[in-house]
Design a protein around this motif. Structure first.
Motif, PDB file in Angstrom:
ATOM      1  N   VAL A   1       0.834  -1.203   0.000  1.00  0.00           N
ATOM      2  CA  VAL A   1       0.000   0.000   0.000  1.00  0.00           C
ATOM      3  C   VAL A   1       0.870   1.255   0.000  1.00  0.00           C
ATOM      4  O   VAL A   1       0.582   2.228  -0.702  1.00  0.00           O
ATOM      5  N   SER A   2       1.938   1.226   0.757  1.00  0.00           N
ATOM      6  CA  SER A   2       2.844   2.375   0.807  1.00  0.00           C
ATOM      7  C   SER A   2       3.457   2.657  -0.561  1.00  0.00           C
ATOM      8  O   SER A   2       3.560   3.811  -0.992  1.00  0.00           O
ATOM      9  N   GLU A   3       3.861   1.601  -1.263  1.00  0.00           N
ATOM     10  CA  GLU A   3       4.431   1.779  -2.602  1.00  0.00           C
ATOM     11  C   GLU A   3       3.401   2.364  -3.559  1.00  0.00           C
ATOM     12  O   GLU A   3       3.724   3.234  -4.385  1.00  0.00           O
ATOM     13  N   THR A   4       2.157   1.920  -3.440  1.00  0.00           N
ATOM     14  CA  THR A   4       1.102   2.431  -4.321  1.00  0.00           C
ATOM     15  C   THR A   4       0.871   3.923  -4.082  1.00  0.00           C
ATOM     16  O   THR A   4       0.795   4.722  -5.031  1.00  0.00           O
ATOM     17  N   ILE A   5       0.780   4.322  -2.813  1.00  0.00           N
ATOM     18  CA  ILE A   5       0.525   5.728  -2.491  1.00  0.00           C
ATOM     19  C   ILE A   5       1.711   6.581  -2.922  1.00  0.00           C
ATOM     20  O   ILE A   5       1.535   7.683  -3.480  1.00  0.00           O
ATOM     21  N   ALA A   6       2.936   6.091  -2.680  1.00  0.00           N
ATOM     22  CA  ALA A   6       4.131   6.849  -3.067  1.00  0.00           C
ATOM     23  C   ALA A   6       4.185   7.036  -4.578  1.00  0.00           C
ATOM     24  O   ALA A   6       4.520   8.125  -5.075  1.00  0.00           O
ATOM     25  N   ARG A   7       3.834   5.989  -5.342  1.00  0.00           N
ATOM     26  CA  ARG A   7       3.844   6.096  -6.803  1.00  0.00           C
ATOM     27  C   ARG A   7       2.780   7.079  -7.282  1.00  0.00           C
ATOM     28  O   ARG A   7       3.029   7.916  -8.156  1.00  0.00           O
ATOM     29  N   ASP A   8       1.583   7.003  -6.673  1.00  0.00           N
ATOM     30  CA  ASP A   8       0.514   7.933  -7.058  1.00  0.00           C
ATOM     31  C   ASP A   8       0.917   9.375  -6.753  1.00  0.00           C
ATOM     32  O   ASP A   8       0.643  10.295  -7.548  1.00  0.00           O
ATOM     33  N   ALA A   9       1.572   9.595  -5.612  1.00  0.00           N
ATOM     34  CA  ALA A   9       1.969  10.952  -5.226  1.00  0.00           C
ATOM     35  C   ALA A   9       3.007  11.513  -6.186  1.00  0.00           C
ATOM     36  O   ALA A   9       2.933  12.687  -6.579  1.00  0.00           O
ATOM     37  N   LYS A  10       3.965  10.685  -6.579  1.00  0.00           N
ATOM     38  CA  LYS A  10       5.002  11.145  -7.511  1.00  0.00           C
ATOM     39  C   LYS A  10       4.397  11.480  -8.872  1.00  0.00           C
ATOM     40  O   LYS A  10       4.781  12.479  -9.505  1.00  0.00           O
ATOM     41  N   GLU A  11       3.446  10.657  -9.324  1.00  0.00           N
ATOM     42  CA  GLU A  11       2.798  10.940 -10.600  1.00  0.00           C
ATOM     43  C   GLU A  11       1.987  12.231 -10.540  1.00  0.00           C
ATOM     44  O   GLU A  11       1.854  12.943 -11.542  1.00  0.00           O
ATOM     45  N   ALA A  12       1.462  12.558  -9.346  1.00  0.00           N
ATOM     46  CA  ALA A  12       0.684  13.793  -9.183  1.00  0.00           C
ATOM     47  C   ALA A  12       1.565  14.992  -8.859  1.00  0.00           C
ATOM     48  O   ALA A  12       1.047  16.105  -8.680  1.00  0.00           O
ATOM     49  N   GLY A  13       2.883  14.782  -8.749  1.00  0.00           N
ATOM     50  CA  GLY A  13       3.797  15.888  -8.447  1.00  0.00           C
ATOM     51  C   GLY A  13       3.735  16.333  -6.994  1.00  0.00           C
ATOM     52  O   GLY A  13       4.017  17.498  -6.689  1.00  0.00           O
ATOM     53  N   ILE A  14       3.402  15.418  -6.106  1.00  0.00           N
ATOM     54  CA  ILE A  14       3.276  15.739  -4.677  1.00  0.00           C
ATOM     55  C   ILE A  14       4.414  15.073  -3.914  1.00  0.00           C
ATOM     56  O   ILE A  14       4.674  13.870  -4.089  1.00  0.00           O
ATOM     57  N   LEU A  15       5.103  15.827  -3.065  1.00  0.00           N
ATOM     58  CA  LEU A  15       6.170  15.282  -2.247  1.00  0.00           C
ATOM     59  C   LEU A  15       5.561  14.366  -1.187  1.00  0.00           C
ATOM     60  O   LEU A  15       4.543  14.688  -0.574  1.00  0.00           O
ATOM     61  N   VAL A  16       6.236  13.207  -0.956  1.00  0.00           N
ATOM     62  CA  VAL A  16       5.683  12.212  -0.045  1.00  0.00           C
ATOM     63  C   VAL A  16       6.750  11.732   0.926  1.00  0.00           C
ATOM     64  O   VAL A  16       7.929  11.614   0.585  1.00  0.00           O
ATOM     65  N   ASN A  17       6.303  11.462   2.160  1.00  0.00           N
ATOM     66  CA  ASN A  17       7.150  10.834   3.179  1.00  0.00           C
ATOM     67  C   ASN A  17       6.469   9.548   3.604  1.00  0.00           C
ATOM     68  O   ASN A  17       5.277   9.558   3.967  1.00  0.00           O
TER      69      ASN A  17
END
Length: 496
Positions: free
Chosen positions: A89-105
């Protein structure tokens, strides 16, 4: 290498998304609210823990959404934090955030992070962020505790004063920089060291000269009281028969152990040494005077060593030293005029310190609140000084136990209490000397020697133990010594 670029973000101007509703989410929320309390925060999770709901109920800017994560949750978010324990789930959210141009931790997953959350030291407007490049958050927290204790509380006033000066400076930018450099070079210039050093060592000098004065007082008392000038030769010939080497060594061991505990944990000398002297057959009426006579030297060396190793919180020391001295003088006077009643104080004192030991042990396993403040430190010091002089122990057990349960770094509490202890014990010892007109030199000489040997060793050890270990050790020690004192006090009352 740590190639991270440090920045301070105006998070209150942005929108934050946190995915997850458990303990990690709670930790992230608390960190955000402590630094940027007005940030707009959305928490998304299928299960949201009670503490998270309680925190959200106190802040209108936190919006809770109880359902599984959806890609649309990222719409409108500027920054995202993932606080779930599922790697997929973490990998999915991180990938979605990067595609949306949002910084993620992503918590505890450095390879998925665009940024890390640092440990932050806060002193008013001063903030210091610490990063280990994701290697060890524990080390970052430890450094935060150490550095936070080193920065004086007056730093906020310094910053405000510098802002005022900066606004009043005239000239162009280079001229303002030159003037500010002139004003602040005293903080780093080598030639400023001689001016700063006397202030830094002032308390060391005070302790040293007080020790010298008390030592000369004891030497004078010994010369006048113990040596018959009409038969000096006979006195020295009979000295080996008067000097019991076994008693001296036992007293030295007791003084060493008591000071090792007191100097490294900030409590226990009076309790341990008083219990030992009572067990050894010393009459209760004079135990307190003997304990305090020995403690003057060991606590002086201990306070000196703690100041030398930088274990002192000056603000805390100033708050407790004068009230502690007043309480000690009153307690010593009460012990002299009401010697037969001191045993009654030990029962409520022991019951209270048993609870404190339990409270400290609970603190060792609970998450500490950095907003805890020490209130009424002066009254606490007065009570500690009074019971210490009146009942033969209680300064460290009362004062250190209470303060250490409220403050985040035991090192500075113990150092400050030990330095104040010297002046408290000195005041009570002088009071006893004036009232009793004698100091039992031979009986406490071993305790003095053992305590003076242990004091610098204990001061060196005080900052070495992990914080949690220190809390467990102090709590266990308080419970054990308090139970022993309580049991002996009950038995003493039954026999009477």
């Amino acid at each position: 290498m740590n190639n991270l670029f440090p920045v301070f973000i105006k998070l209150e101007h942005l929108r934050l998304l946190i995915v997850g509703g458990g303990n990690v989410c709670l930790e992230k929320l608390q960190g955000v609210l402590q630094n940027s309390p007005a940030t707009t925060i959305t928490v998304v999770a299928p299960v949201i823990a009670g503490p998270v709901r309680d925190l959200a109920a106190q802040h209108a800017n936190i919006h809770l959404v109880q359902r599984p994560y959806q890609r649309t949750d990222l719409e409108g978010a500027d920054i995202a934090i993932v606080a779930v324990d599922d790697r997929a789930v973490s990998e999915t959210i991180a990938r979605d955030a990067k595609e949306a141009g949002i910084l993620v931790n992503v918590a505890d997953t450095p390879d998925l992070c665009d940024f890390y959350l640092s440990s932050v030291i806060r002193k008013g407007n001063l903030k210091i962020a610490i990063s280990t490049n994701g290697k060890s958050p524990t080390i970052a927290k430890r450094l935060k505790e150490e550095l936070g204790g080193m920065i004086p509380d007056e730093m906020e006033s310094v910053l405000n004063n510098m802002q005022t000066i900066r606004q009043r400076l005239n000239g162009d930018f280079p001229e303002k920089v030159r003037q500010l450099n002139e004003l602040t070079k005293v903080l780093v210039a080598k030639q400023a060291t001689p001016e700063i050093q006397p202030r830094h060592s002032r308390w060391q000098q005070i302790v040293k000269w007080c020790l010298f004065a008390f030592c000369f007082m004891i030497i004078g008392h010994g010369l006048l009281s113990y040596i018959p000038f009409t038969g000096v030769i006979g006195f020295f010939r009979g000295l080996p028969q008067r000097f019991d080497i076994n008693t001296f060594l036992i007293m030295a061991l007791a003084g060493f152990l008591a000071q090792m505990v007191d100097g490294s944990m900030g409590l226990g000398y009076g309790t341990i040494s008083t219990t030992f002297l009572l067990a050894y057959g010393v009459p209760p009426a004079i135990v307190s005077s003997r304990v305090h006579s020995a403690r003057v030297f060991s606590s002086g060396v201990s306070g000196y060593s703690h100041h030398r190793f930088g274990n002192i919180n000056k603000k805390l020391f100033r708050a407790i030293v004068i009230p502690g001295i007043i309480g000690a003088v009153l307690g010593a006077a009460m012990a002299y005029f009401g010697q037969g009643y001191s045993k009654y104080v030990r029962i409520p004192l022991s019951a209270y310190t048993i609870y404190l030991g339990y409270y400290i042990l609970r603190k060792a396993f609970a998450k500490r609140n950095p907003k805890d403040k020490v209130k009424g430190a002066g009254w606490l010091a007065s009570a500690g000084g009074f019971t210490d002089a009146f009942a033969g122990g209680g300064w460290g057990t009362l004062v250190t136990s209470t303060l250490i349960s409220k403050r985040r770094n035991p090192r500075y509490v113990i150092g400050s209490v030990c330095l104040a202890e010297f002046f408290v014990v000195l005041a009570s010892s002088i009071t006893f000397f004036i009232l009793l007109k004698s100091i039992p030199l031979v009986d406490v000489a071993g305790m003095i020697l053992g305590g003076m040997i242990a004091a610098p060793i204990a001061a060196r050890l005080v900052g070495k133990l992990p914080v949690k270990t220190m809390f467990i050790a102090v709590g266990s020690l308080v419970i054990i010594t308090s139970c022993s004192t309580l049991w002996k006090s009950i038995l003493l009352m039954i026999h009477h």
